[in-house]
Design a protein around this motif. Structure first.
Motif, PDB file in Angstrom:
ATOM      1  N   VAL A 166     -35.232  58.489   0.850  1.00 17.24           N
ATOM      2  CA  VAL A 166     -36.311  59.282   0.257  1.00 17.24           C
ATOM      3  C   VAL A 166     -37.525  59.096   1.145  1.00 17.24           C
ATOM      4  N   LEU A 167     -37.854  60.122   1.901  1.00 22.21           N
ATOM      5  CA  LEU A 167     -38.940  60.040   2.878  1.00 22.21           C
ATOM      6  C   LEU A 167     -40.292  59.772   2.211  1.00 22.21           C
ATOM      7  N   ASN A 168     -41.218  59.222   3.013  1.00 21.97           N
ATOM      8  CA  ASN A 168     -42.613  59.137   2.594  1.00 21.97           C
ATOM      9  C   ASN A 168     -43.248  60.517   2.764  1.00 21.97           C
TER      10      ASN A 168
ATOM     11  N   ASN B 238     -43.307  46.130  17.307  1.00 17.58           N
ATOM     12  CA  ASN B 238     -42.762  44.882  16.775  1.00 17.58           C
ATOM     13  C   ASN B 238     -41.604  45.197  15.833  1.00 17.58           C
ATOM     14  N   ALA B 239     -40.958  44.153  15.360  1.00 15.21           N
ATOM     15  CA  ALA B 239     -39.734  44.323  14.571  1.00 15.21           C
ATOM     16  C   ALA B 239     -39.969  45.139  13.307  1.00 15.21           C
ATOM     17  N   ALA B 240     -41.133  44.983  12.687  1.00 11.64           N
ATOM     18  CA  ALA B 240     -41.409  45.727  11.458  1.00 11.64           C
ATOM     19  C   ALA B 240     -41.663  47.205  11.753  1.00 11.64           C
ATOM     20  N   ASN B 241     -42.506  47.482  12.737  1.00 10.51           N
ATOM     21  CA  ASN B 241     -42.854  48.869  13.037  1.00 10.51           C
ATOM     22  C   ASN B 241     -41.706  49.648  13.670  1.00 10.51           C
ATOM     23  N   GLN B 242     -40.698  48.946  14.174  1.00 18.61           N
ATOM     24  CA  GLN B 242     -39.531  49.626  14.728  1.00 18.61           C
ATOM     25  C   GLN B 242     -38.652  50.246  13.649  1.00 18.61           C
ATOM     26  N   ILE B 243     -38.935  49.933  12.377  1.00 19.99           N
ATOM     27  CA  ILE B 243     -38.164  50.536  11.284  1.00 19.99           C
ATOM     28  C   ILE B 243     -39.077  51.073  10.176  1.00 19.99           C
ATOM     29  N   MET B 244     -40.320  51.442  10.541  1.00 25.97           N
ATOM     30  CA  MET B 244     -41.246  51.995   9.548  1.00 25.97           C
ATOM     31  C   MET B 244     -41.762  53.346  10.025  1.00 25.97           C
ATOM     32  N   LEU B 245     -41.622  54.365   9.182  1.00 27.11           N
ATOM     33  CA  LEU B 245     -42.170  55.690   9.464  1.00 27.11           C
ATOM     34  C   LEU B 245     -43.497  55.809   8.723  1.00 27.11           C
ATOM     35  N   PRO B 246     -44.626  55.822   9.451  1.00 19.82           N
ATOM     36  CA  PRO B 246     -45.938  55.779   8.782  1.00 19.82           C
ATOM     37  C   PRO B 246     -46.206  57.023   7.943  1.00 19.82           C
TER      38      PRO B 246
ATOM     39  N   TYR C 196     -58.258  56.906  11.346  1.00 18.73           N
ATOM     40  CA  TYR C 196     -57.126  56.064  10.941  1.00 18.73           C
ATOM     41  C   TYR C 196     -57.341  55.740   9.477  1.00 18.73           C
ATOM     42  N   HIS C 197     -56.293  55.857   8.659  1.00 21.70           N
ATOM     43  CA  HIS C 197     -56.416  55.458   7.257  1.00 21.70           C
ATOM     44  C   HIS C 197     -55.180  54.655   6.863  1.00 21.70           C
ATOM     45  N   GLY C 198     -55.411  53.660   6.023  1.00 20.95           N
ATOM     46  CA  GLY C 198     -54.310  52.801   5.588  1.00 20.95           C
ATOM     47  C   GLY C 198     -54.685  51.336   5.725  1.00 20.95           C
TER      48      GLY C 198
END
Length: 403
Positions: free
Chosen positions: A205-207, A313-321, A231-233
């Motif tokens: 389920v996409l963001n 990094n390892a986290a951002n390699q599997i996170m779609l902002p 930039y927001h977040g």
């Protein structure tokens, strides 16, 4: 605990005297989150209520009065911890889990839920909806973020650390307790499956932004005055804000009207302010507090370029902002780090990519967008087309995933 109110009714634990209300399907969402600014959860609430559910949300009690949604909110009076101590995070999560579990159990005996959704972080919040499960609710674990990878990145631990291994176990056990596990994109789902979560339980389920709020404007991209980056977040080192600051520093003479708007907070806020002062950028960088989702679109649309600068990094390699999706839906041109979760959906016709962790390359990407406004507008249109295609059947996919 504090009680929030909504447009529809004040929160209460008793049975409704309205037969039509009592006959509704019921959903419970539990998350250690600030409801008014959580785009993913608000979108889920919108779809559930539009499809006949009465929805209760147990969350942190920050700014409940600003929610603006047709939902009953139960706020847990607990400050959100954003520091650098793993033990303090555990303590805060456990405190929320305990209070949320009591609230969910109390509600369940009065409002029998058809559906109960636990939102990570942490994954073990699924324990808070065990009583609804025992009473017949279908349990969904919505994995917003990859907790084991975030742990290593945030606290500087090596791959395979004891904490990471423990969190991978916690992830699997939490998934075992759920009927369905949601991932935010395809690479994320593959990572969860590789960690031992059965493919039959997983759904993507996409963001996806709320298309009623984040709507593309077909007006020409004329943004007079400042060349404003935005930039927001969450403001944290792992999201690459240092790279953005240094890129602005490199461009301050080449683009005299440049400025950067930051909307958010996080444990990197004070470090970011110190770096701004150190680089002499205080007149070019503006810090704003987080806003309700409903107030973001007009503010973002007035900006020249949306920045998505996560570090490699390892986290951002599997996170779609989600911010990338919001920029694309609005038609705001995007400069983004070239990372796999982004390039699996968007190409260089839609986004001005730059090498992750390189302020020089980000500065070059921003300069190209500044110097070529026609290409910039064309890229914004292509990003919008891509995002619309990705989100076209979001509501149906979500309902099928949780159903």
């Amino acid at each position: 605990m504090s009680i929030g109110s909504s447009k529809v009714e004040c929160f209460h634990a008793g049975r409704s005297s309205d037969p039509a209300e009592a006959a509704k399907k019921r959903a419970l969402i539990v998350g250690y989150l600030t409801y008014r600014s959580d785009a993913r959860v608000k979108n889920q609430v919108r779809v559930l209520t539009e499809n006949g559910y009465a929805v209760d949300v147990i969350c942190l009690d920050e700014d409940l009065e600003a929610s603006g949604d047709m939902v009953n909110l139960l706020g847990i009076a607990l400050p959100r911890y954003r520091g650098s101590s793993p033990l303090r995070y555990v303590y805060s999560y456990l405190g929320f889990l305990t209070k949320a579990a009591v609230a969910a159990a109390r509600l369940s005996f009065h409002r029998r839920y058809n559906l109960a959704i636990a939102c990570n972080m942490p994954d073990f919040l699924v324990l808070s909806v065990l009583i609804p499960r025992l009473l017949g609710a279908r349990i969904v674990l919505d994995v917003h973020d990859p907790l084991p990878e975030l742990y290593n990145v945030k606290f500087g631990r090596p791959n395979g650390s004891l904490g990471q291994r423990f969190l991978m176990l916690e992830e699997r056990v939490s998934a075992w307790l759920a009927h369905r596990v949601l991932a935010t994109h395809d690479l994320h789902a593959r990572r969860l499956q590789a960690a031992g979560i059965p493919a039959r339980k997983l759904r993507v389920v996409l963001n996806a932004p709320n298309s009623d709020l984040f709507r593309y404007s077909h007006q020409p991209l004329e943004r007079p005055g400042k060349f404003r980056l935005v930039y927001h977040g969450t403001i944290a080192a792992r999201h690459g804000l240092e790279i953005a600051f240094r890129a602005v520093h490199l461009l301050r003479h080449k683009i005299p009207e440049i400025e950067l708007l930051l909307i958010g907070r996080g444990d990197g806020l004070e470090d970011s302010k110190r770096l701004s002062r150190k680089l002499g950028l205080d007149s070019l960088i503006r810090f704003e507090r987080p806003l309700p989702i409903e107030q973001l679109p007009p503010l973002l649309h007035d900006c020249s370029v949306g920045l998505v600068p996560p570090r490699n990094n390892a986290a951002n390699q599997i996170m779609l902002p989600v911010k990338l999706m919001e920029f694309a839906m609005l038609g705001v041109p995007i400069a983004a780090a070239r990372l796999d979760p982004i390039t699996q959906y968007f190409d260089s016709n839609a986004i001005e990519f730059f090498a992750p962790d390189s302020a020089e390359d980000l500065a070059g990407a921003i300069a190209r967008l500044y110097e070529h406004p026609e290409r910039c507008a064309s890229m914004a249109r292509e990003a919008n087309r891509t995002a619309l295609g990705m989100c076209a059947n979001w509501a149906q996919n979500y309902l099928e995933a949780v159903g």
